[in-house]
Design a protein around this motif. Sequence first.
Motif, PDB file in Angstrom:
ATOM      1  N   ASP A 789       0.865  -1.173   0.000  1.00  0.00           N
ATOM      2  CA  ASP A 789       0.000   0.000   0.000  1.00  0.00           C
ATOM      3  C   ASP A 789       0.910   1.233   0.000  1.00  0.00           C
ATOM      4  O   ASP A 789       1.748   1.397   0.892  1.00  0.00           O
ATOM      5  N   SER A 790       0.728   2.088  -0.999  1.00  0.00           N
ATOM      6  CA  SER A 790       1.619   3.232  -1.121  1.00  0.00           C
ATOM      7  C   SER A 790       1.469   4.226   0.020  1.00  0.00           C
ATOM      8  O   SER A 790       2.400   4.979   0.321  1.00  0.00           O
ATOM      9  N   ASP A 791       0.290   4.236   0.688  1.00  0.00           N
ATOM     10  CA  ASP A 791       0.092   5.170   1.792  1.00  0.00           C
ATOM     11  C   ASP A 791       0.812   4.727   3.053  1.00  0.00           C
ATOM     12  O   ASP A 791       1.309   5.548   3.828  1.00  0.00           O
ATOM     13  N   THR A 792       0.841   3.399   3.258  1.00  0.00           N
ATOM     14  CA  THR A 792       1.459   2.880   4.489  1.00  0.00           C
ATOM     15  C   THR A 792       2.842   2.293   4.248  1.00  0.00           C
ATOM     16  O   THR A 792       3.622   2.147   5.190  1.00  0.00           O
ATOM     17  N   GLY A 793       3.123   1.900   2.993  1.00  0.00           N
ATOM     18  CA  GLY A 793       4.378   1.232   2.689  1.00  0.00           C
ATOM     19  C   GLY A 793       4.417  -0.204   3.140  1.00  0.00           C
ATOM     20  O   GLY A 793       5.464  -0.865   3.055  1.00  0.00           O
ATOM     21  N   GLN A 794       3.278  -0.742   3.594  1.00  0.00           N
ATOM     22  CA  GLN A 794       3.225  -2.097   4.107  1.00  0.00           C
ATOM     23  C   GLN A 794       2.593  -3.040   3.077  1.00  0.00           C
ATOM     24  O   GLN A 794       1.786  -2.621   2.241  1.00  0.00           O
ATOM     25  N   PRO A 795       2.946  -4.357   3.146  1.00  0.00           N
ATOM     26  CA  PRO A 795       2.328  -5.341   2.235  1.00  0.00           C
ATOM     27  C   PRO A 795       0.810  -5.359   2.404  1.00  0.00           C
ATOM     28  O   PRO A 795       0.287  -5.145   3.495  1.00  0.00           O
ATOM     29  N   THR A 796       0.087  -5.622   1.300  1.00  0.00           N
ATOM     30  CA  THR A 796      -1.373  -5.672   1.329  1.00  0.00           C
ATOM     31  C   THR A 796      -1.875  -6.705   0.338  1.00  0.00           C
ATOM     32  O   THR A 796      -1.199  -7.003  -0.660  1.00  0.00           O
ATOM     33  N   ASP A 797      -3.073  -7.233   0.621  1.00  0.00           N
ATOM     34  CA  ASP A 797      -3.724  -8.161  -0.312  1.00  0.00           C
ATOM     35  C   ASP A 797      -4.763  -7.446  -1.169  1.00  0.00           C
ATOM     36  O   ASP A 797      -5.348  -8.038  -2.074  1.00  0.00           O
ATOM     37  N   LYS A 798      -5.041  -6.189  -0.863  1.00  0.00           N
ATOM     38  CA  LYS A 798      -6.093  -5.457  -1.557  1.00  0.00           C
ATOM     39  C   LYS A 798      -5.611  -4.931  -2.901  1.00  0.00           C
ATOM     40  O   LYS A 798      -4.466  -4.508  -3.046  1.00  0.00           O
ATOM     41  N   ASN A 799      -6.522  -4.940  -3.862  1.00  0.00           N
ATOM     42  CA  ASN A 799      -6.242  -4.348  -5.166  1.00  0.00           C
ATOM     43  C   ASN A 799      -6.902  -2.969  -5.207  1.00  0.00           C
ATOM     44  O   ASN A 799      -8.097  -2.845  -5.430  1.00  0.00           O
ATOM     45  N   THR A 800      -6.120  -1.958  -4.940  1.00  0.00           N
ATOM     46  CA  THR A 800      -6.634  -0.593  -4.961  1.00  0.00           C
ATOM     47  C   THR A 800      -5.711   0.275  -5.805  1.00  0.00           C
ATOM     48  O   THR A 800      -4.629  -0.144  -6.212  1.00  0.00           O
ATOM     49  N   ARG A 801      -6.161   1.508  -6.019  1.00  0.00           N
ATOM     50  CA  ARG A 801      -5.328   2.429  -6.796  1.00  0.00           C
ATOM     51  C   ARG A 801      -4.046   2.800  -6.038  1.00  0.00           C
ATOM     52  O   ARG A 801      -3.089   3.270  -6.625  1.00  0.00           O
TER      53      ARG A 801
END
Length: 813
Positions: A789-801
């Motif tokens: 996630d570009s906002d948090t810099g943490q790995p994510t499973d979500k597909n978002t902008r």
Amino acid sequence: MILKLTNWILSTALIGTIFSILVITSGYVLLKPNLPEINLVDQNVLQIPLKVYTQDGVLIGEFGDQKRRTIAFEQIPENLKNAFLAAEDDQFFEHEGVRILAFVRALYQMIKSGEIVSGGGTITMQVVRGYLLTREQKIIRKIKEIYLAFELESFATKEDIFSLYLNTIFLGNRSYGVEAAANKYFSKSVEDLTLAESALIASSAQLPSRINPIRSPERSIVRRNWILGRMYKLGYIGRAQYLISKNEPIKLSQTDSSFEIDGRYISEIVRQQMIERFGLTVYKDGLSVFTTIDSKLQKAALASVVKNLYEYDKRHGWRKPKNFLNEIPDNIFKELQNGNLDILYSASTELDELGMEQFNISLFRDYFDSGPLIDLHASGIVIDIKPKRIIYLSDDLKLENLEWDDSYKWAKEHINIDKLGPIPQNFYDILDLGDFIHLSQINDKTYLDQVPVAETAFISSNPNTGAVKAYIGGLDFSKSNFDRVTQSFPQAGSSFKPFIYASAFASGYKASDLINDAPIIFDDSNLESVWRPENYTGKFYGLIRLREALVQSVNLVSIKLLREMGIPATQNFLSSFGFNISRLAPDLSMALGSSSFSPAEITRAYNILVNPEKGKNLYFIEKILNRNNEILFSHQALETNQETAKNIDAFPWFKTQLSDQDRPFLLLRPLTDQIASLDPRAAYITKDILREALSRGSNGRKTNILNRSDIGGKTGTTNNAISTWFSGFHNDLVSTVWIGTDDFSSLGKNEYGSSIALPTWVDFMKVALTDLPEENWDIPDGLSYVKVDSDTGQPTDKNTRNSYFELFFDDID
């Protein structure tokens, strides 16, 4: 009374004689241990100069005498022998090495002035002076010279001394010895010289660098005719010979000794290293040195540097040129204005250094020689000005016209680096009578130009081998032979930041980690005062990922990153790139590139970043052949031998110390085995960010023309634009461009690495990439793409902008 006076005179003379003998003997005893041995060297071997080639066989340098052979005394043509006797020492075969009256006169002048005014020298003393002692004008040197002259005369015949003199005397234009001079000036051997040509060669004996047929033909003619007159008076030639020879025109050889490619900076390094390793005999042993330089890349680098440096220079206006109006006699200037070139061939009221009459043309040659010269330009002196036309005296001493051109709108008055005057409307706005101007040829048309004040360094190398492929130490070697690739150490600026980031990634930071880009004040004990660093844009970005911070070259993030890692720990990481820890800034300014390194050192560091597993020392000689084309040195064979030595490491009795002649020819001090290797995963992440940085924003607009996705790089600009940098890379080619001034003055407030250095690299790469296949970069083991996630810099499973794929070490959560 008369008897007493006579006895007093005799006694005084005897005492004076005894005292003189004691002084001379004591002086000889004291100086003898410091006097060099005199040996008449056998020079009968054909001498062939040292030649320097590119890797693909293009000649770029030559040092030494061209096929000089030793001429025995009995082989010296009579006219040539008599010409030198008439010019230098007509009593050579009568005296004992020193001409007493001439020496007494020179001694008197020396005592009166405190320095040596005239040499009082004989041919014997010239042999001693030129080859056994320094050429400093000092009294002690003259005394040594006299002692050695007597010593030389005591064991060598007059014929041997005269032969040695003619075979070794410098006669201008890299010509040592009469055979070399005859070959250089007339493409002849000495036995084929005419009487006039023999006297012309002898005319260069006293001031070879200033009076020789190429540099100053008019002075050489005056001196030649004086020598011919002396030969006639001494009875060496008849009146008819004298009259015919003094009117013989000079017909010099038209052999062109220029090189197809300008490689003078790297050739000079080769020359110095060859002498250091093999001695001065390299000038005559016929060695051929094949460098690592690629002729195609060298041409491309030269063209790119010239284009971009001149474009930069024109952005900053027209600087007032040097003016000679007050130095040129009024009557001569007026005659030139009237189109009378014959005035140049009239006798001048000024005498030359030898006290001989000279022509006005010699004065103008001095004017041109004293002006700022550069190989890229012709030059001229403005003789007449009209609004749309000037007449100038060209450096080949012809009157030429130059018409006004609308392209001269660039020539606004240079008030200072950041301020220009109005657009010029005609020549009156930019030129004065007597101005020394430079002219360039574009598409067979002549244009007014000027020599840039800014300088450059350009170096390319293969990161897989360390071979140097292109090398430019400055805009023009004839303007300045100072080598800015290895001898200049400007601050590295932002081009240094990738090494800070690579160190962070190697120590556990991730490219997606967030750091707050916000104003901060540092009170560092290593800094002189409180420090309030800013970004070059003047903006702050708030929380920003490390990837984006490097792409945007955010200053505050680099500083905070360094502070978090710690300066000592970061310095240890930076040593992996070949940087000497003692030369790294000991404070937080290191994050902004305050440390000073040569362009060669920066290039080596980028080589290691591009290929950390095969980081090599920079080397510049591939092989050396002797005159029989036998290999004396091979870098490839050396590499093979070293690899073999590693493979038999378990058998120490096989190890041998490298001899001096077997060491590689390195541009920098070698990397030590103690330097820790860089984690290839950290290097790859940094490279990937620099690839993105090169494709975005203003950088992307400049590099789009290359249409390649397998390149990366980083610009750099120091405070006040004192230095601008760009280091760019392909997996097989790393190049560094530096542009700045030698006095470290500003290049202008609107100049950056992206406005000067980057365009230079782009123009170079237009050529270089044609031979570099486009390739996908192989991701090293232990590195994978992870969605974050570009906002948090943490790995994510979500597909978002806000999600994107980032490179992570496999062993990092």
